[in-house]
Design a protein around this motif. Structure first.
Motif, PDB file in Angstrom:
ATOM      1  N   LEU A 177      31.431  42.002  32.595  1.00 53.33           N
ATOM      2  CA  LEU A 177      31.945  41.210  33.708  1.00 53.33           C
ATOM      3  C   LEU A 177      33.241  40.549  33.277  1.00 53.33           C
ATOM      4  O   LEU A 177      33.265  39.750  32.339  1.00 53.33           O
ATOM      5  CB  LEU A 177      30.926  40.152  34.133  1.00 53.33           C
ATOM      6  N   VAL A 178      34.351  40.900  33.946  1.00 53.56           N
ATOM      7  CA  VAL A 178      35.675  40.374  33.630  1.00 53.56           C
ATOM      8  C   VAL A 178      36.102  39.423  34.751  1.00 53.56           C
ATOM      9  O   VAL A 178      36.154  39.812  35.916  1.00 53.56           O
ATOM     10  CB  VAL A 178      36.715  41.513  33.501  1.00 53.56           C
ATOM     11  N   VAL A 179      36.413  38.185  34.376  1.00 53.06           N
ATOM     12  CA  VAL A 179      36.814  37.176  35.352  1.00 53.06           C
ATOM     13  C   VAL A 179      38.258  36.779  35.088  1.00 53.06           C
ATOM     14  O   VAL A 179      38.632  36.501  33.941  1.00 53.06           O
ATOM     15  CB  VAL A 179      35.896  35.940  35.277  1.00 53.06           C
ATOM     16  N   SER A 180      39.088  36.766  36.135  1.00 50.41           N
ATOM     17  CA  SER A 180      40.501  36.454  35.974  1.00 50.41           C
ATOM     18  C   SER A 180      41.063  35.917  37.290  1.00 50.41           C
ATOM     19  O   SER A 180      40.465  36.094  38.356  1.00 50.41           O
ATOM     20  CB  SER A 180      41.271  37.706  35.542  1.00 50.41           C
ATOM     21  N   HIS A 181      42.225  35.249  37.210  1.00 49.49           N
ATOM     22  CA  HIS A 181      42.851  34.798  38.451  1.00 49.49           C
ATOM     23  C   HIS A 181      43.639  35.923  39.107  1.00 49.49           C
ATOM     24  O   HIS A 181      44.001  35.829  40.274  1.00 49.49           O
ATOM     25  CB  HIS A 181      43.750  33.579  38.201  1.00 49.49           C
ATOM     26  N   LEU A 182      43.895  36.993  38.368  1.00 50.74           N
ATOM     27  CA  LEU A 182      44.522  38.185  38.911  1.00 50.74           C
ATOM     28  C   LEU A 182      43.772  39.409  38.410  1.00 50.74           C
ATOM     29  O   LEU A 182      43.219  39.391  37.311  1.00 50.74           O
ATOM     30  CB  LEU A 182      45.990  38.300  38.473  1.00 50.74           C
ATOM     31  N   ALA A 183      43.778  40.465  39.199  1.00 53.83           N
ATOM     32  CA  ALA A 183      43.138  41.717  38.784  1.00 53.83           C
ATOM     33  C   ALA A 183      44.199  42.804  38.708  1.00 53.83           C
ATOM     34  O   ALA A 183      44.847  43.118  39.704  1.00 53.83           O
ATOM     35  CB  ALA A 183      42.051  42.118  39.769  1.00 53.83           C
ATOM     36  N   TYR A 184      44.400  43.325  37.522  1.00 53.27           N
ATOM     37  CA  TYR A 184      45.303  44.439  37.322  1.00 53.27           C
ATOM     38  C   TYR A 184      44.493  45.711  37.087  1.00 53.27           C
ATOM     39  O   TYR A 184      43.362  45.657  36.634  1.00 53.27           O
ATOM     40  CB  TYR A 184      46.205  44.188  36.110  1.00 53.27           C
ATOM     41  N   ASP A 185      45.108  46.858  37.384  1.00 50.42           N
ATOM     42  CA  ASP A 185      44.455  48.140  37.119  1.00 50.42           C
ATOM     43  C   ASP A 185      43.041  48.169  37.677  1.00 50.42           C
ATOM     44  O   ASP A 185      42.074  48.494  36.977  1.00 50.42           O
ATOM     45  CB  ASP A 185      44.421  48.418  35.613  1.00 50.42           C
ATOM     46  N   VAL A 186      42.904  47.827  38.952  1.00 51.34           N
ATOM     47  CA  VAL A 186      41.565  47.696  39.530  1.00 51.34           C
ATOM     48  C   VAL A 186      40.829  49.024  39.595  1.00 51.34           C
ATOM     49  O   VAL A 186      39.606  49.050  39.732  1.00 51.34           O
ATOM     50  CB  VAL A 186      41.637  47.058  40.932  1.00 51.34           C
ATOM     51  N   SER A 187      41.553  50.139  39.466  1.00 51.57           N
ATOM     52  CA  SER A 187      40.886  51.438  39.468  1.00 51.57           C
ATOM     53  C   SER A 187      39.994  51.613  38.242  1.00 51.57           C
ATOM     54  O   SER A 187      39.121  52.482  38.229  1.00 51.57           O
ATOM     55  CB  SER A 187      41.921  52.567  39.517  1.00 51.57           C
ATOM     56  N   ARG A 188      40.195  50.798  37.220  1.00 57.93           N
ATOM     57  CA  ARG A 188      39.349  50.860  36.028  1.00 57.93           C
ATOM     58  C   ARG A 188      37.980  50.226  36.262  1.00 57.93           C
ATOM     59  O   ARG A 188      37.069  50.418  35.463  1.00 57.93           O
ATOM     60  CB  ARG A 188      40.032  50.148  34.856  1.00 57.93           C
ATOM     61  N   LEU A 189      37.837  49.434  37.325  1.00 60.83           N
ATOM     62  CA  LEU A 189      36.609  48.702  37.597  1.00 60.83           C
ATOM     63  C   LEU A 189      35.660  49.520  38.467  1.00 60.83           C
ATOM     64  O   LEU A 189      36.097  50.308  39.309  1.00 60.83           O
ATOM     65  CB  LEU A 189      36.923  47.389  38.312  1.00 60.83           C
ATOM     66  N   ASP A 190      34.370  49.292  38.291  1.00 57.24           N
ATOM     67  CA  ASP A 190      33.380  49.896  39.171  1.00 57.24           C
ATOM     68  C   ASP A 190      33.205  49.083  40.449  1.00 57.24           C
ATOM     69  O   ASP A 190      32.803  49.625  41.490  1.00 57.24           O
ATOM     70  CB  ASP A 190      32.034  50.004  38.454  1.00 57.24           C
ATOM     71  N   ALA A 191      33.483  47.783  40.370  1.00 57.41           N
ATOM     72  CA  ALA A 191      33.383  46.912  41.544  1.00 57.41           C
ATOM     73  C   ALA A 191      34.271  45.706  41.315  1.00 57.41           C
ATOM     74  O   ALA A 191      34.488  45.285  40.181  1.00 57.41           O
ATOM     75  CB  ALA A 191      31.935  46.469  41.778  1.00 57.41           C
ATOM     76  N   LEU A 192      34.800  45.158  42.409  1.00 59.39           N
ATOM     77  CA  LEU A 192      35.672  43.993  42.354  1.00 59.39           C
ATOM     78  C   LEU A 192      35.228  42.999  43.419  1.00 59.39           C
ATOM     79  O   LEU A 192      34.979  43.368  44.569  1.00 59.39           O
ATOM     80  CB  LEU A 192      37.124  44.397  42.598  1.00 59.39           C
ATOM     81  N   TYR A 193      35.136  41.730  43.017  1.00 58.07           N
ATOM     82  CA  TYR A 193      34.741  40.662  43.932  1.00 58.07           C
ATOM     83  C   TYR A 193      35.768  39.545  43.885  1.00 58.07           C
ATOM     84  O   TYR A 193      36.392  39.301  42.842  1.00 58.07           O
ATOM     85  CB  TYR A 193      33.367  40.092  43.545  1.00 58.07           C
ATOM     86  N   ARG A 194      35.909  38.853  45.009  1.00 54.79           N
ATOM     87  CA  ARG A 194      36.710  37.629  45.055  1.00 54.79           C
ATOM     88  C   ARG A 194      35.772  36.441  45.181  1.00 54.79           C
ATOM     89  O   ARG A 194      34.832  36.455  45.984  1.00 54.79           O
ATOM     90  CB  ARG A 194      37.674  37.648  46.236  1.00 54.79           C
ATOM     91  N   LEU A 195      36.036  35.424  44.362  1.00 56.73           N
ATOM     92  CA  LEU A 195      35.309  34.168  44.480  1.00 56.73           C
ATOM     93  C   LEU A 195      36.137  33.263  45.376  1.00 56.73           C
ATOM     94  O   LEU A 195      37.205  32.791  44.992  1.00 56.73           O
ATOM     95  CB  LEU A 195      35.093  33.537  43.099  1.00 56.73           C
ATOM     96  N   ARG A 196      35.634  33.038  46.576  1.00 56.23           N
ATOM     97  CA  ARG A 196      36.385  32.284  47.578  1.00 56.23           C
ATOM     98  C   ARG A 196      35.430  31.382  48.342  1.00 56.23           C
ATOM     99  O   ARG A 196      34.360  31.828  48.754  1.00 56.23           O
ATOM    100  CB  ARG A 196      37.099  33.246  48.545  1.00 56.23           C
ATOM    101  N   GLU A 197      35.802  30.117  48.456  1.00 57.65           N
ATOM    102  CA  GLU A 197      34.990  29.129  49.171  1.00 57.65           C
ATOM    103  C   GLU A 197      33.562  29.084  48.619  1.00 57.65           C
ATOM    104  O   GLU A 197      32.597  28.938  49.352  1.00 57.65           O
ATOM    105  CB  GLU A 197      34.993  29.403  50.666  1.00 57.65           C
TER     106      GLU A 197
END
Length: 213
Positions: A177-197
């Motif tokens: 699990l990689v947590v960051s304020h920006l996501a680069y190279d998102v094609s490397r990920l199996d899933a991407l989520y935004r933490l919002r509200e």
């Protein structure tokens, strides 16, 4: 790709500070062999969530279930400037109960910092300290890995080495699990989520270089 039962199960996690809700019911399943990203603005609660998942902070509500060996790489490295890189490795070898430092030395080489073993931490650059921080989280071969802004301070070559390492961990069955304020190279990920509200929202992976939050 992900298979089997979740190795990390998060259900309805809530956390407030001084009456201000930060996490309002975060839920997620993390599976073996899965590389997942979470992005969010500064102050969105990303580090709070990771501290709860690592067991360093109590949630106000909800549940976190871990079923395997955990590794955690916090954003702020817990390092002592007066000790060398190898001394840090030996401290953590004792803490983890490891027979050898072979895996730690292998990781140092993968991150191109094997030549710093005798250097004191106070003499290292920020990027090299972050490499050591990452090695300390990985040297006991965890099956669940939590990474908070893991590539900050990395040069481009080390950044690419990081993703190669993340992919090799996934191939070994580790859940990352990689947590960051920006996501680069998102094609490397199996899933991407935004933490919002205070909640996670699944984001589309377009393969772009950068996903703004």
């Amino acid at each position: 790709m992900a298979a089997g039962e979740p190795v990390l199960r998060i259900r309805g996690v809530r956390k407030s500070y001084r009456g201000r809700p930060v996490l309002r019911g975060v839920s997620l399943d993390l599976f073996p062999g899965q590389l997942v990203g979470i992005v969010g603005e500064n102050g969105a609660g990303k580090s709070t969530l990771l501290r709860i998942l690592a067991g360093d902070l109590a949630a106000d509500g909800g549940a976190v279930e871990r079923v395997d060996v955990l590794g955690s790489c916090p954003q702020d490295a817990v390092l002592h400037g007066a000790f060398s890189v190898e001394q840090h490795l030996r401290f953590f070898q004792a803490a983890y109960g490891l027979d050898s430092l072979d895996r730690a030395f292998e990781l140092l080489e993968q991150l191109n910092c094997g030549g710093y073993r005798d250097e004191r931490v106070e003499a290292l650059s920020g990027g090299t300290r972050q490499k050591l921080n990452l090695v300390l989280a990985l040297m006991h071969d965890p099956r669940v890995l939590l990474l908070d802004e893991p590539y900050q301070g990395f040069d481009w070559e080390t950044y690419l080495r990081f993703w190669d390492l993340a992919a090799s961990l996934r191939d070994r069955g580790c859940a990352v699990l990689v947590v960051s304020h920006l996501a680069y190279d998102v094609s490397r990920l199996d899933a991407l989520y935004r933490l919002r509200e205070g909640a996670l929202h699944e984001a589309e992976r377009t393969g772009a270089e950068r996903v703004p939050v």
